[in-house]
Design a protein around this motif. Structure first.
Motif, mmCIF file in Angstrom:
data_model
loop_
_atom_site.group_PDB
_atom_site.id
_atom_site.type_symbol
_atom_site.label_atom_id
_atom_site.label_comp_id
_atom_site.label_asym_id
_atom_site.label_seq_id
_atom_site.Cartn_x
_atom_site.Cartn_y
_atom_site.Cartn_z
ATOM 1 N N LEU A 125 3.378 -0.986 6.406
ATOM 2 C CA LEU A 125 4.523 -0.071 6.349
ATOM 3 C C LEU A 125 5.820 -0.839 6.064
ATOM 4 O O LEU A 125 6.643 -0.407 5.249
ATOM 5 N N ARG A 126 5.968 -1.972 6.689
ATOM 6 C CA ARG A 126 7.180 -2.787 6.491
ATOM 7 C C ARG A 126 7.289 -3.234 5.033
ATOM 8 O O ARG A 126 8.371 -3.173 4.427
ATOM 9 N N GLU A 127 6.161 -3.692 4.487
ATOM 10 C CA GLU A 127 6.169 -4.130 3.092
ATOM 11 C C GLU A 127 6.568 -2.984 2.163
ATOM 12 O O GLU A 127 7.367 -3.162 1.227
ATOM 13 N N LYS A 128 6.015 -1.786 2.439
ATOM 14 C CA LYS A 128 6.344 -0.629 1.600
ATOM 15 C C LYS A 128 7.822 -0.264 1.738
ATOM 16 O O LYS A 128 8.476 0.093 0.741
ATOM 17 N N MET A 129 8.333 -0.316 2.977
ATOM 18 C CA MET A 129 9.722 0.085 3.208
ATOM 19 C C MET A 129 10.704 -0.890 2.550
ATOM 20 O O MET A 129 11.790 -0.487 2.135
ATOM 21 N N PHE A 130 10.348 -2.154 2.447
ATOM 22 C CA PHE A 130 11.263 -3.141 1.872
ATOM 23 C C PHE A 130 11.034 -3.395 0.391
ATOM 24 O O PHE A 130 11.659 -4.282 -0.192
ATOM 25 N N LYS A 131 10.125 -2.626 -0.237
ATOM 26 C CA LYS A 131 9.877 -2.826 -1.662
ATOM 27 C C LYS A 131 11.138 -2.493 -2.455
ATOM 28 O O LYS A 131 11.880 -1.567 -2.120
ATOM 29 N N LYS A 132 11.335 -3.261 -3.489
ATOM 30 C CA LYS A 132 12.530 -3.067 -4.335
ATOM 31 C C LYS A 132 12.090 -2.859 -5.791
ATOM 32 O O LYS A 132 11.030 -3.349 -6.197
ATOM 33 N N THR A 133 12.929 -2.203 -6.533
ATOM 34 C CA THR A 133 12.686 -2.071 -7.972
ATOM 35 C C THR A 133 13.128 -3.352 -8.665
ATOM 36 O O THR A 133 13.668 -4.262 -8.018
ATOM 37 N N ARG A 134 12.956 -3.396 -9.999
ATOM 38 C CA ARG A 134 13.362 -4.603 -10.735
ATOM 39 C C ARG A 134 14.863 -4.836 -10.644
ATOM 40 O O ARG A 134 15.315 -5.974 -10.621
ATOM 41 N N SER A 135 15.588 -3.795 -10.506
ATOM 42 C CA SER A 135 17.044 -3.952 -10.442
ATOM 43 C C SER A 135 17.531 -4.198 -9.011
ATOM 44 O O SER A 135 18.731 -4.301 -8.785
ATOM 45 N N GLY A 136 16.589 -4.243 -8.044
ATOM 46 C CA GLY A 136 16.973 -4.560 -6.671
ATOM 47 C C GLY A 136 17.233 -3.359 -5.793
ATOM 48 O O GLY A 136 17.609 -3.501 -4.628
ATOM 49 N N GLN A 137 16.996 -2.148 -6.319
ATOM 50 C CA GLN A 137 17.185 -0.938 -5.519
ATOM 51 C C GLN A 137 15.923 -0.662 -4.692
ATOM 52 O O GLN A 137 14.817 -0.988 -5.118
ATOM 53 N N PRO A 138 16.068 -0.069 -3.471
ATOM 54 C CA PRO A 138 14.874 0.230 -2.670
ATOM 55 C C PRO A 138 14.028 1.326 -3.318
ATOM 56 O O PRO A 138 14.573 2.258 -3.922
ATOM 57 N N VAL A 139 12.698 1.185 -3.186
ATOM 58 C CA VAL A 139 11.789 2.203 -3.700
ATOM 59 C C VAL A 139 11.776 3.340 -2.695
ATOM 60 O O VAL A 139 11.368 3.167 -1.542
ATOM 61 N N MET A 140 12.265 4.514 -3.126
ATOM 62 C CA MET A 140 12.445 5.633 -2.194
ATOM 63 C C MET A 140 11.154 6.400 -1.922
ATOM 64 O O MET A 140 11.060 7.102 -0.926
ATOM 65 N N LYS A 141 10.155 6.232 -2.777
ATOM 66 C CA LYS A 141 8.896 6.956 -2.640
ATOM 67 C C LYS A 141 8.302 6.747 -1.245
ATOM 68 O O LYS A 141 7.937 7.704 -0.550
ATOM 69 N N TYR A 142 8.199 5.486 -0.822
ATOM 70 C CA TYR A 142 7.566 5.169 0.462
ATOM 71 C C TYR A 142 8.442 5.593 1.634
ATOM 72 O O TYR A 142 7.942 6.033 2.669
ATOM 73 N N ARG A 143 9.749 5.510 1.464
ATOM 74 C CA ARG A 143 10.667 5.893 2.541
ATOM 75 C C ARG A 143 10.595 7.401 2.786
ATOM 76 O O ARG A 143 10.559 7.851 3.926
ATOM 77 N N ILE A 144 10.564 8.178 1.728
ATOM 78 C CA ILE A 144 10.487 9.634 1.864
ATOM 79 C C ILE A 144 9.136 10.031 2.464
ATOM 80 O O ILE A 144 9.056 10.908 3.335
#
Length: 157
Positions: A125-144
């Motif tokens: 879960l932690r890995e998914k929550m801290f995933k970032k896109t190439r531009s450094g933005q958080p991946v919102m899919k896992y957070r939602i």
């Protein structure tokens, strides 16, 4: 103001009870007494073990009970009966202890496995929550997805 000559002489000549020669003599006496008593004890044990066992005298009145000569035999029989039962008790207790130990180990192992599963789940879960896109933005899919799961859990309770 010191002691008078007579008082000093009396103090020096007074017997204090400390005499090294006498103390040495007493130590030697006690040491010898100890050795003699050990020797007598060992000699007595040898005489008892080497000698023939005493013959039991027939009891003229069997109704009166046990004779004084028969008493040691009964004690030895009782001791022989007690020894196996003690051994059985020891083995039973040992088996119970072993069983309890295995149960404790099984419980500890189950707890350990549960902890490892929960740690792996949290790590994932932690890995998914801290995933970032190439531009450094958080991946919102896992957070939602996480927010939806927690909302569903709360509504189910």
């Amino acid at each position: 103001g010191g002691l008078s000559l007579a008082a000093f002489a009396n103090a020096k000549s007074r017997n204090t009870g400390y005499n090294p020669a006498l103390i040495k003599k007493q130590k030697e006496f006690y040491k010898n007494a100890k050795l003699i008593s050990k020797y007598k004890r060992s000699k007595k044990q040898l005489n008892q073990s080497d000698g023939p066992p005493p013959l039991p005298l027939p009891n003229p009145n069997p109704k009166e009970g046990v004779d004084a000569n028969d008493a040691p035999k009964l004690h030895s029989k009782k001791k022989k009966r007690v020894a196996p039962s003690l051994k059985d008790e020891y083995e039973k207790k040992h088996a119970e202890d072993e069983k309890a130990k295995k149960e404790r180990e099984a419980i500890i192992q189950a707890k350990r496995e549960e902890q490892e599963k929960s740690e792996a789940r949290r790590k994932d879960l932690r890995e998914k929550m801290f995933k970032k896109t190439r531009s450094g933005q958080p991946v919102m899919k896992y957070r939602i997805q996480h927010l939806l799961e927690t909302a569903l859990e709360i509504s189910n309770k």
